[in-house]
Design a protein around this motif. Structure first.
Motif, PDB file in Angstrom:
ATOM      1  N   PRO A  40       0.820  -1.223   0.000  1.00  0.00           N
ATOM      2  CA  PRO A  40       0.000   0.000   0.000  1.00  0.00           C
ATOM      3  C   PRO A  40       0.848   1.266   0.000  1.00  0.00           C
ATOM      4  CG  PRO A  40      -0.783  -1.558   1.644  1.00  0.00           C
ATOM      5  CD  PRO A  40       0.538  -2.069   1.176  1.00  0.00           C
ATOM      6  N   GLY A  41       2.011   1.225   0.680  1.00  0.00           N
ATOM      7  CA  GLY A  41       2.881   2.396   0.710  1.00  0.00           C
ATOM      8  C   GLY A  41       3.408   2.764  -0.662  1.00  0.00           C
ATOM      9  N   VAL A  42       3.908   1.763  -1.381  1.00  0.00           N
ATOM     10  CA  VAL A  42       4.448   2.010  -2.723  1.00  0.00           C
ATOM     11  C   VAL A  42       3.340   2.483  -3.664  1.00  0.00           C
ATOM     12  CG1 VAL A  42       5.474   0.915  -4.749  1.00  0.00           C
ATOM     13  CG2 VAL A  42       6.372   0.403  -2.465  1.00  0.00           C
ATOM     14  N   VAL A  43       2.199   1.793  -3.614  1.00  0.00           N
ATOM     15  CA  VAL A  43       1.078   2.180  -4.478  1.00  0.00           C
ATOM     16  C   VAL A  43       0.647   3.607  -4.159  1.00  0.00           C
ATOM     17  CG1 VAL A  43      -1.335   1.712  -5.042  1.00  0.00           C
ATOM     18  CG2 VAL A  43       0.283  -0.185  -4.809  1.00  0.00           C
ATOM     19  N   SER A  44       0.573   3.943  -2.867  1.00  0.00           N
ATOM     20  CA  SER A  44       0.159   5.290  -2.465  1.00  0.00           C
ATOM     21  C   SER A  44       1.129   6.349  -2.963  1.00  0.00           C
ATOM     22  CB  SER A  44       0.043   5.362  -0.937  1.00  0.00           C
ATOM     23  OG  SER A  44      -0.318   6.655  -0.515  1.00  0.00           O
ATOM     24  N   ILE A  45       2.434   6.074  -2.866  1.00  0.00           N
ATOM     25  CA  ILE A  45       3.446   7.032  -3.316  1.00  0.00           C
ATOM     26  C   ILE A  45       3.266   7.359  -4.793  1.00  0.00           C
ATOM     27  CG2 ILE A  45       5.910   7.324  -3.798  1.00  0.00           C
ATOM     28  CD1 ILE A  45       6.427   5.691  -1.216  1.00  0.00           C
ATOM     29  N   TYR A  46       3.112   6.325  -5.630  1.00  0.00           N
ATOM     30  CA  TYR A  46       3.022   6.550  -7.069  1.00  0.00           C
ATOM     31  C   TYR A  46       1.658   7.108  -7.480  1.00  0.00           C
ATOM     32  CZ  TYR A  46       7.521   4.330  -7.745  1.00  0.00           C
ATOM     33  OH  TYR A  46       8.872   4.058  -7.709  1.00  0.00           O
ATOM     34  N   ILE A  47       0.606   6.722  -6.770  1.00  0.00           N
ATOM     35  CA  ILE A  47      -0.710   7.261  -7.094  1.00  0.00           C
ATOM     36  C   ILE A  47      -0.769   8.746  -6.763  1.00  0.00           C
ATOM     37  CG2 ILE A  47      -3.106   7.289  -6.327  1.00  0.00           C
ATOM     38  CD1 ILE A  47      -3.128   4.309  -6.314  1.00  0.00           C
ATOM     39  N   GLN A  48      -0.211   9.123  -5.598  1.00  0.00           N
ATOM     40  CA  GLN A  48      -0.216  10.533  -5.214  1.00  0.00           C
ATOM     41  C   GLN A  48       0.539  11.383  -6.237  1.00  0.00           C
ATOM     42  OE1 GLN A  48      -1.689  12.119  -2.708  1.00  0.00           O
ATOM     43  NE2 GLN A  48      -2.477  10.391  -1.537  1.00  0.00           N
ATOM     44  N   ALA A  49       1.626  10.828  -6.770  1.00  0.00           N
ATOM     45  CA  ALA A  49       2.458  11.604  -7.693  1.00  0.00           C
ATOM     46  C   ALA A  49       1.950  11.568  -9.133  1.00  0.00           C
ATOM     47  CB  ALA A  49       3.893  11.094  -7.642  1.00  0.00           C
ATOM     48  N   PHE A  50       1.476  10.401  -9.579  1.00  0.00           N
ATOM     49  CA  PHE A  50       1.162  10.239 -11.006  1.00  0.00           C
ATOM     50  C   PHE A  50      -0.266   9.765 -11.283  1.00  0.00           C
ATOM     51  CE2 PHE A  50       5.689   8.970 -10.352  1.00  0.00           C
ATOM     52  CZ  PHE A  50       6.268  10.111 -10.873  1.00  0.00           C
ATOM     53  N   GLY A  51      -0.998   9.348 -10.260  1.00  0.00           N
ATOM     54  CA  GLY A  51      -2.298   8.718 -10.497  1.00  0.00           C
ATOM     55  C   GLY A  51      -3.444   9.687 -10.592  1.00  0.00           C
ATOM     56  N   SER A  52      -3.407  10.565 -11.584  1.00  0.00           N
ATOM     57  CA  SER A  52      -4.472  11.567 -11.724  1.00  0.00           C
ATOM     58  C   SER A  52      -5.813  10.929 -12.067  1.00  0.00           C
ATOM     59  CB  SER A  52      -4.099  12.587 -12.804  1.00  0.00           C
ATOM     60  OG  SER A  52      -3.839  11.937 -14.043  1.00  0.00           O
ATOM     61  N   GLY A  53      -5.796   9.699 -12.604  1.00  0.00           N
ATOM     62  CA  GLY A  53      -7.039   9.037 -12.967  1.00  0.00           C
ATOM     63  C   GLY A  53      -7.699   8.315 -11.817  1.00  0.00           C
ATOM     64  N   VAL A  54      -7.016   8.200 -10.678  1.00  0.00           N
ATOM     65  CA  VAL A  54      -7.573   7.522  -9.510  1.00  0.00           C
ATOM     66  C   VAL A  54      -8.375   8.526  -8.695  1.00  0.00           C
ATOM     67  CG1 VAL A  54      -7.032   6.206  -7.426  1.00  0.00           C
ATOM     68  CG2 VAL A  54      -5.612   5.947  -9.471  1.00  0.00           C
ATOM     69  N   SER A  55      -9.546   8.118  -8.236  1.00  0.00           N
ATOM     70  CA  SER A  55     -10.410   9.030  -7.487  1.00  0.00           C
ATOM     71  C   SER A  55      -9.706   9.529  -6.233  1.00  0.00           C
ATOM     72  CB  SER A  55     -11.717   8.333  -7.107  1.00  0.00           C
ATOM     73  OG  SER A  55     -11.457   7.188  -6.312  1.00  0.00           O
ATOM     74  N   ALA A  56     -10.029  10.764  -5.851  1.00  0.00           N
ATOM     75  CA  ALA A  56      -9.366  11.405  -4.712  1.00  0.00           C
ATOM     76  C   ALA A  56      -9.608  10.637  -3.418  1.00  0.00           C
ATOM     77  CB  ALA A  56      -9.845  12.846  -4.578  1.00  0.00           C
ATOM     78  N   TRP A  57     -10.827  10.149  -3.207  1.00  0.00           N
ATOM     79  CA  TRP A  57     -11.125   9.449  -1.957  1.00  0.00           C
ATOM     80  C   TRP A  57     -10.326   8.160  -1.844  1.00  0.00           C
ATOM     81  CZ3 TRP A  57     -12.877   4.497  -1.827  1.00  0.00           C
ATOM     82  CH2 TRP A  57     -13.487   3.982  -2.978  1.00  0.00           C
TER      83      TRP A  57
END
Length: 315
Positions: A255-272
């Protein structure tokens, strides 16, 4: 005239506004109950570990020292985030000062680095204990333990010092509403007038390097442990212990790695989804670590019973 880096036209003079979990405002009460329960369990579990390690003189081995370090790291990590989250979920207290925000940011990111370092140290401890038991006391002597502890703290500080400097020197002239439940670096940096990409790229690169190296060394350590016990009587016990440790590490790292990359590059992932994942990966491991790493250890269990029994006798 140069803009004031602490000027924010959309809020009070020097503050950010934390949203909580954007899009799930109607569920904030229930989310508060969930995270409060996890926080209480983390406080109790890690507090018990520190209590018995501090009171029982038989718990002075390197392994118990690492368990104490992990408990302290978990307590700092969860306490730096959850109480602030609860004030948002239950009291709608969204405003946080700039200094408080940057301090929280520093604590969150430095403790996640320290947590990874402690997990690596614990894997190294188990490797020496299983593969080189006769050298255990020699290799992991008191001076080595001090060096390992300083290296863990030093790495976290070296990683966070440039990042903190970059973020605190940004000028914030856009909205001061942080779409997050704590002061996560990328969420705050996106509010800056200047290009936030340098600090974001540094954060992603540094986190990837730390996590990647630690995970690689942990995998090698446990791989060599499993290889060493194959075919021996202790094989089943070693597989059970290693399996639990690996599952908890995956619960922290994935979850940590996924969170790091989603926060930086995951504009398509919902904010919640982004925010909830970031919240969970900081709280769930702190709740599970004391159970898996400590309460499954026979000496820790015996020490807990000893402390509880002694208190009942003196009551």
């Amino acid at each position: 005239m140069a803009s004031d880096p602490f000027h924010c036209p959309n809020s009070s003079s020097s503050s950010f506004l934390l949203v909580g979990v954007p899009g799930l405002e109607d569920l904030h009460t229930w989310l508060g109950i969930l995270f409060c329960s996890a926080y209480i369990m983390a406080l109790v579990g890690n507090g018990v570990v520190l209590l018995v390690v501090g009171l029982d003189d038989s718990l002075r081995s390197p392994m118990h020292c690492f368990l104490g370090m992990l408990a302290v790291t978990d307590l700092v990590m969860v306490t730096s985030t959850v109480p602030r989250m609860l004030s948002i979920f239950w009291l709608n207290s969204t405003e946080t000062g700039y200094v408080a925000c940057f301090v929280q940011m520093f604590l969150v990111h430095s403790t996640t680095s320290a947590e990874s370092g402690v997990l690596l140290a614990m894997a190294f401890d188990r490797y020496i204990a299983v593969c080189h038991p006769l050298k255990y006391q020699t290799v992991l002597n008191r001076w080595t333990m001090v060096q390992i502890g300083l290296a863990i703290v030093g790495r976290a500080l070296v990683f966070m010092a440039p990042l903190t400097w970059m973020v605190t020197n940004l000028s914030f002239c856009h909205s001061c509403v942080v779409p997050h439940s704590y002061c996560e670096h990328v969420a705050v940096a996106k509010l800056a007038c200047a290009d936030p990409r340098p600090s974001s790229l540094y954060s992603v690169a540094g986190s990837s390097l730390i996590v990647g190296m630690d995970m690689a060394f942990i995998a090698v350590s446990y791989g060599m442990i499993i290889k060493a016990v194959l075919g021996k009587k202790s094989c089943r016990k070693a597989f059970s212990t290693c399996g639990c440790h690996i599952c908890v590490m995956l619960l922290y790292y994935i979850p940590g790695v996924v969170s790091i990359y989603i926060q930086a590059f995951g504009s398509g992932v919902s904010a919640w989804a982004q925010v909830l994942l970031a919240d969970l990966y900081l709280t769930l491991p702190t709740m599970v670590n004391p159970i898996v790493y400590s309460m499954r250890t026979k000496q820790i269990r015996q020490a807990v019973l000893k402390v509880l029994f002694a208190r009942k006798v003196h009551a």
